[in-house]
Design an enzyme around this catalytic site. Sequence first.
Site: not given
Ligand code: NCD
Ligand code: ZN
Length: 346
Positions: A13, A15, A99, A136, A174, A247
């Site tokens: 996971h 970003h 997702k 999520h 998560h 995450d």
């Molecule tokens: C994530 C993001 O910033 O894209 N933020 C987070 O707090 N984890 C989005 C997510 O996975 O919830």
């Molecule tokens: Zn995330």
Amino acid sequence: MKTIEIPRPDDWHLHLRDGAMLEGVAPESARHFARAIIMPNLVPPVVTKADAEAYRGRILAALPQGSDFTPLMTLYLTEGTDAADVADAFTSGVATAVKLYPAGATTNSHSGVRDLGKVMGVLETMAEIGMTLCIHGEVTDPAVDIFDREKVFIDTVLDPLRQRLPELRITMEHITTKDGADYVAGAVKNLAASITTHHLMINRNAILAGGIRPHYYCLPVAKRELHRLALRKAATSGDARFFLGTDSAPHVDPMKECGCGCAGIFTATNTMACLAQVFEEENALEKLANFASLNGPAWYRLPVNGEKLMLTRHDEPVEFPSHIQTGAGRVTVFDPMTPVYWSVEA
Ligand code: NCD
Ligand code: ZN
């Protein structure tokens, strides 16, 4: 000094964002991880097979020369998603998973799902073809306390969905509560969960005690200590249903340090060192490979990575950079608030 070796880990996971931020953060993940499931919450989101192909191309272009990092793409489920396009993306190898963001649950989730009934056709197709749904798992009802949103999601959304569609493979992403860990451990089939490094290291005091610390704010928000301890137990148990999803979610500092800061903790830089620290503290270093390198591929039906990652235990705590500089701006690196004696060998 002591050294351990594990199969090269994967991040289930992650970003990576886009543009200058992507260029800044992609090398941080590619340095230690062989593969990662890439979150599709761009603006606009990655919805179709064509979107995913284009985004994958931009990720590959942002990697350092010679990097063999493999981005595993996901499609952002909307109420307008076309089941045939999803199936095509999966069978052609473009997308690994879909997702589900409940609309409004987190960063860039406004295009998410309001009414699960509207996406049942897509979910039925996914169940038929064996494609995983990454969730999520938080309700967005403003009447539900933010610290209870995961548990309420399990009771009111996830469990009914699993009863309605038992063949659908679901990753609860998560997880942050004992309730989440217990629910996954109690499932007979088709359910697994990722756990972040930071939820194994901090509880909600990190955000709120002694001053408000926006760099510890993420979603799902960190919970009470009892939940952190339950997550540690699950992660270090070796149970194949739990695996690492960092995450890592970069935001430039001005977007975190303001009156209404963004959710997200950037951990890619030091997450493997922090994880080794957690597993050592739990006397479970021999289970680190299960959590970071073996359980994820087994769940996603992919081979374990051939290469190895070496971690060294030092006599003195290791210093990590406090931030990285990206073309989009400065991004603060997760500070675990506790000494970490481990580093990854270059
Ligand atoms: C994530 C993001 O910033 O894209 N933020 C987070 O707090 N984890 C989005 C997510 O996975 O919830
Ligand atoms: Zn995330």
